[in-house]
Write a protein that holds these residues in place. Structure first.
Motif, PDB file in Angstrom:
ATOM      1  N   LYS A   1      -3.405 -19.909 -12.921  1.00 28.02           N
ATOM      2  CA  LYS A   1      -3.628 -20.236 -11.499  1.00 28.02           C
ATOM      3  C   LYS A   1      -4.469 -19.212 -10.656  1.00 28.02           C
ATOM      4  O   LYS A   1      -4.584 -19.408  -9.418  1.00 28.02           O
ATOM      5  CB  LYS A   1      -1.885 -20.058 -10.908  1.00 28.02           C
ATOM      6  N   GLY A   2      -5.038 -18.363 -11.380  1.00 34.67           N
ATOM      7  CA  GLY A   2      -6.020 -17.471 -10.548  1.00 34.67           C
ATOM      8  C   GLY A   2      -5.440 -16.244 -10.112  1.00 34.67           C
ATOM      9  O   GLY A   2      -6.486 -15.789  -9.233  1.00 34.67           O
ATOM     10  N   PHE A   3      -4.585 -15.781 -10.432  1.00 37.97           N
ATOM     11  CA  PHE A   3      -4.023 -14.523  -9.643  1.00 37.97           C
ATOM     12  C   PHE A   3      -4.182 -13.236 -10.622  1.00 37.97           C
ATOM     13  O   PHE A   3      -3.915 -12.195  -9.939  1.00 37.97           O
ATOM     14  CB  PHE A   3      -2.558 -14.758  -9.630  1.00 37.97           C
ATOM     15  N   VAL A   4      -4.350 -13.369 -12.044  1.00 41.64           N
ATOM     16  CA  VAL A   4      -4.767 -12.218 -12.803  1.00 41.64           C
ATOM     17  C   VAL A   4      -5.785 -12.604 -13.751  1.00 41.64           C
ATOM     18  O   VAL A   4      -6.144 -13.838 -14.111  1.00 41.64           O
ATOM     19  CB  VAL A   4      -3.386 -11.825 -13.380  1.00 41.64           C
ATOM     20  N   THR A   5      -6.483 -11.457 -14.199  1.00 42.19           N
ATOM     21  CA  THR A   5      -7.218 -11.767 -15.523  1.00 42.19           C
ATOM     22  C   THR A   5      -6.886 -10.740 -16.539  1.00 42.19           C
ATOM     23  O   THR A   5      -5.874  -9.748 -16.316  1.00 42.19           O
ATOM     24  CB  THR A   5      -8.841 -11.265 -15.117  1.00 42.19           C
ATOM     25  N   ARG A   6      -7.332 -10.969 -17.658  1.00 46.26           N
ATOM     26  CA  ARG A   6      -6.905 -10.088 -18.673  1.00 46.26           C
ATOM     27  C   ARG A   6      -8.215  -9.475 -19.607  1.00 46.26           C
ATOM     28  O   ARG A   6      -9.164 -10.058 -19.531  1.00 46.26           O
ATOM     29  CB  ARG A   6      -5.820 -10.913 -19.696  1.00 46.26           C
ATOM     30  N   SER A   7      -7.751  -8.411 -20.108  1.00 44.59           N
ATOM     31  CA  SER A   7      -8.998  -7.895 -21.013  1.00 44.59           C
ATOM     32  C   SER A   7      -9.069  -8.565 -22.388  1.00 44.59           C
ATOM     33  O   SER A   7      -8.226  -9.218 -22.915  1.00 44.59           O
ATOM     34  CB  SER A   7      -8.694  -6.336 -21.176  1.00 44.59           C
ATOM     35  N   ALA A   8     -10.314  -8.448 -22.741  1.00 45.09           N
ATOM     36  CA  ALA A   8     -10.589  -9.256 -24.239  1.00 45.09           C
ATOM     37  C   ALA A   8     -10.121  -8.228 -25.231  1.00 45.09           C
ATOM     38  O   ALA A   8     -10.084  -8.596 -26.361  1.00 45.09           O
ATOM     39  CB  ALA A   8     -12.032  -9.370 -24.313  1.00 45.09           C
ATOM     40  N   SER A   9      -9.925  -6.911 -25.014  1.00 44.26           N
ATOM     41  CA  SER A   9      -9.627  -5.890 -26.108  1.00 44.26           C
ATOM     42  C   SER A   9      -8.011  -5.905 -26.036  1.00 44.26           C
ATOM     43  O   SER A   9      -7.302  -6.382 -25.397  1.00 44.26           O
ATOM     44  CB  SER A   9     -10.142  -4.671 -25.803  1.00 44.26           C
TER      45      SER A   9
ATOM     46  N   GLU B   1      -4.474  -5.777 -21.465  1.00 43.15           N
ATOM     47  CA  GLU B   1      -3.996  -5.424 -20.325  1.00 43.15           C
ATOM     48  C   GLU B   1      -4.448  -6.620 -19.006  1.00 43.15           C
ATOM     49  O   GLU B   1      -5.330  -7.333 -19.243  1.00 43.15           O
ATOM     50  CB  GLU B   1      -4.913  -4.034 -19.819  1.00 43.15           C
ATOM     51  N   PHE B   2      -3.635  -6.805 -18.181  1.00 45.27           N
ATOM     52  CA  PHE B   2      -3.809  -7.649 -16.985  1.00 45.27           C
ATOM     53  C   PHE B   2      -4.112  -6.736 -15.710  1.00 45.27           C
ATOM     54  O   PHE B   2      -3.612  -5.888 -15.409  1.00 45.27           O
ATOM     55  CB  PHE B   2      -2.443  -8.310 -17.004  1.00 45.27           C
ATOM     56  N   ARG B   3      -5.044  -7.389 -15.151  1.00 38.67           N
ATOM     57  CA  ARG B   3      -5.549  -6.882 -13.737  1.00 38.67           C
ATOM     58  C   ARG B   3      -5.178  -8.052 -12.716  1.00 38.67           C
ATOM     59  O   ARG B   3      -5.838  -9.265 -12.913  1.00 38.67           O
ATOM     60  CB  ARG B   3      -7.100  -6.744 -14.038  1.00 38.67           C
ATOM     61  N   VAL B   4      -4.949  -7.341 -11.481  1.00 35.59           N
ATOM     62  CA  VAL B   4      -4.655  -8.296 -10.427  1.00 35.59           C
ATOM     63  C   VAL B   4      -6.171  -8.626  -9.918  1.00 35.59           C
ATOM     64  O   VAL B   4      -6.908  -7.876  -9.859  1.00 35.59           O
ATOM     65  CB  VAL B   4      -3.749  -7.583  -9.578  1.00 35.59           C
ATOM     66  N   VAL B   5      -6.090 -10.041  -9.399  1.00 32.65           N
ATOM     67  CA  VAL B   5      -6.968 -10.335  -8.667  1.00 32.65           C
ATOM     68  C   VAL B   5      -6.842 -10.311  -7.181  1.00 32.65           C
ATOM     69  O   VAL B   5      -5.650 -10.501  -6.747  1.00 32.65           O
ATOM     70  CB  VAL B   5      -7.202 -12.037  -8.909  1.00 32.65           C
ATOM     71  N   LYS B   6      -8.000 -10.010  -6.258  1.00 34.35           N
ATOM     72  CA  LYS B   6      -7.565  -9.736  -4.874  1.00 34.35           C
ATOM     73  C   LYS B   6      -6.937 -10.789  -4.317  1.00 34.35           C
ATOM     74  O   LYS B   6      -7.076 -12.139  -4.746  1.00 34.35           O
ATOM     75  CB  LYS B   6      -8.979  -9.234  -4.176  1.00 34.35           C
ATOM     76  N   PRO B   7      -5.689 -10.543  -3.620  1.00 27.38           N
ATOM     77  CA  PRO B   7      -4.817 -11.613  -2.752  1.00 27.38           C
ATOM     78  C   PRO B   7      -5.868 -12.663  -2.046  1.00 27.38           C
ATOM     79  O   PRO B   7      -5.650 -13.987  -2.378  1.00 27.38           O
ATOM     80  CB  PRO B   7      -4.006 -10.731  -1.753  1.00 27.38           C
ATOM     81  N   LEU B   8      -6.830 -12.250  -1.425  1.00 27.11           N
ATOM     82  CA  LEU B   8      -7.569 -13.394  -0.634  1.00 27.11           C
ATOM     83  C   LEU B   8      -8.546 -14.051  -1.397  1.00 27.11           C
ATOM     84  O   LEU B   8      -8.710 -15.303  -1.387  1.00 27.11           O
ATOM     85  CB  LEU B   8      -8.409 -12.658   0.303  1.00 27.11           C
ATOM     86  N   THR B   9      -9.004 -13.533  -2.637  1.00 21.97           N
ATOM     87  CA  THR B   9      -9.821 -14.284  -3.703  1.00 21.97           C
ATOM     88  C   THR B   9      -8.663 -15.240  -4.421  1.00 21.97           C
ATOM     89  O   THR B   9      -8.952 -16.507  -4.410  1.00 21.97           O
ATOM     90  CB  THR B   9     -10.359 -13.380  -4.714  1.00 21.97           C
ATOM     91  N   ALA B  10      -7.799 -14.841  -4.763  1.00 27.26           N
ATOM     92  CA  ALA B  10      -6.693 -15.756  -5.215  1.00 27.26           C
ATOM     93  C   ALA B  10      -6.154 -16.830  -4.512  1.00 27.26           C
ATOM     94  O   ALA B  10      -6.252 -17.978  -4.939  1.00 27.26           O
ATOM     95  CB  ALA B  10      -5.405 -15.058  -5.731  1.00 27.26           C
ATOM     96  N   VAL B  11      -5.811 -16.752  -3.294  1.00 25.01           N
ATOM     97  CA  VAL B  11      -5.364 -17.649  -2.214  1.00 25.01           C
ATOM     98  C   VAL B  11      -6.642 -18.532  -2.100  1.00 25.01           C
ATOM     99  O   VAL B  11      -6.478 -19.928  -1.955  1.00 25.01           O
ATOM    100  CB  VAL B  11      -5.209 -17.221  -0.888  1.00 25.01           C
ATOM    101  N   GLU B  12      -7.876 -18.032  -2.077  1.00 23.61           N
ATOM    102  CA  GLU B  12      -8.924 -19.084  -1.906  1.00 23.61           C
ATOM    103  C   GLU B  12      -9.102 -20.023  -3.109  1.00 23.61           C
ATOM    104  O   GLU B  12      -9.497 -21.280  -2.904  1.00 23.61           O
ATOM    105  CB  GLU B  12     -10.186 -18.253  -1.643  1.00 23.61           C
ATOM    106  N   SER B  13      -8.813 -19.407  -4.260  1.00 26.34           N
ATOM    107  CA  SER B  13      -8.692 -20.155  -5.291  1.00 26.34           C
ATOM    108  C   SER B  13      -7.737 -21.289  -5.528  1.00 26.34           C
ATOM    109  O   SER B  13      -7.847 -22.437  -5.779  1.00 26.34           O
ATOM    110  CB  SER B  13      -8.722 -19.507  -6.573  1.00 26.34           C
ATOM    111  N   VAL B  14      -6.503 -21.102  -5.147  1.00 27.64           N
ATOM    112  CA  VAL B  14      -5.401 -21.903  -4.941  1.00 27.64           C
ATOM    113  C   VAL B  14      -5.816 -22.969  -4.056  1.00 27.64           C
ATOM    114  O   VAL B  14      -5.419 -23.964  -4.270  1.00 27.64           O
ATOM    115  CB  VAL B  14      -4.012 -21.143  -4.608  1.00 27.64           C
ATOM    116  N   SER B  15      -6.573 -22.672  -2.569  1.00 30.34           N
ATOM    117  CA  SER B  15      -6.392 -23.582  -2.025  1.00 30.34           C
ATOM    118  C   SER B  15      -7.545 -24.451  -2.441  1.00 30.34           C
ATOM    119  O   SER B  15      -7.639 -25.845  -1.970  1.00 30.34           O
ATOM    120  CB  SER B  15      -7.074 -22.874  -0.436  1.00 30.34           C
ATOM    121  N   GLU B  16      -8.597 -24.153  -3.046  1.00 33.57           N
ATOM    122  CA  GLU B  16      -9.388 -25.186  -3.484  1.00 33.57           C
ATOM    123  C   GLU B  16      -9.077 -26.243  -4.334  1.00 33.57           C
ATOM    124  O   GLU B  16      -9.260 -27.235  -4.532  1.00 33.57           O
ATOM    125  CB  GLU B  16     -10.775 -24.161  -4.156  1.00 33.57           C
TER     126      GLU B  16
END
Length: 220
Positions: free
Chosen positions: A53-61, A65-80
């Protein structure tokens, strides 16, 4: 906070996991499971869903580990994504509507008739239908806020009519609300603008005599 996050289109577990990552920037699935009280058997599915859904990313190693996507960036992705879904659905609805119109036995001549329309959505749909057949002029008479709302809602249709040479006139009024189409028909709103949208009523009158009366008085 969880309830607010859920409004972004996430379920309970997804909202909890995202909230946990907001506090820690990045973390393992085990940490997210413990800190958000999500069963370990479910946590990877939840995090992968958030990634999709575009809210987190994960490491390849590994360990992952899961890293949070900035809320505004995530919301823009969801809106699109939502907008693309809406556009796709709209095109499908148009195809269905055209198919139904071909089958429907719709009488084109509604001369000297009147129809009650209830609910703002239905009223605006009927106005849009009338605009499709307008060839010469449109007069919109309403309050300042009403004019702004109608111009926003019918922006594309009015712009298209203007490009075709149709004269579009807007007149502010505190006492009356109506839309006249080609001096042949008029949509006359029957109640106060401040009421509920669902309770709004209008009368569509297909009469050149009545429409011309409102057109001449509305232009003054």
């Amino acid at each position: 906070m969880i309830e607010s996050i859920k409004k972004l289109g996430l379920n309970e577990y997804e909202a909890r996991a995202y909230n946990a990552l907001l506090d820690n920037s990045k973390a393992s699935a085990v940490f997210v499971s413990k800190s958000s009280n999500i069963p370990r058997a479910r946590v990877y599915d939840v995090l992968f869903s958030l990634e999709k859904k575009g809210f987190v990313t994960r490491s390849a190693s590994k360990p992952i580990e899961f890293r949070v996507v900035k809320p505004l960036t995530a919301v823009e992705s969801v809106s699109e994504t939502k907008q693309k879904e809406l556009d796709k659905n709209l095109e499908e609805f148009k195809v269905i509507a055209k198919t139904l119109e071909q089958k429907a036995n719709i009488e084109a001549d509604f001369s000297d008739s009147a129809w009650v329309v209830e609910g703002r959505r239905n009223i605006y749909s009927k106005i849009a239908e009338q605009l499709e057949n307008t060839k010469e002029n449109v007069l919109i008479c309403s309050s300042e806020s009403g004019l702004k709302r109608k111009k926003g809602y019918f922006d594309k249709k009015l712009a298209s009519l203007t490009s075709k040479g149709v004269k579009v006139i807007s007149k502010p009024s505190l006492s009356s609300r109506f839309v006249v189409f080609d001096k042949n028909s008029v949509m006359l709103f029957l109640n106060q603008e401040k009421g509920s949208e669902d309770q709004e009523k209008a009368l569509l009158i297909n009469s050149p005599f009545v429409a011309n009366y409102f057109y001449l008085n509305g232009k003054k």
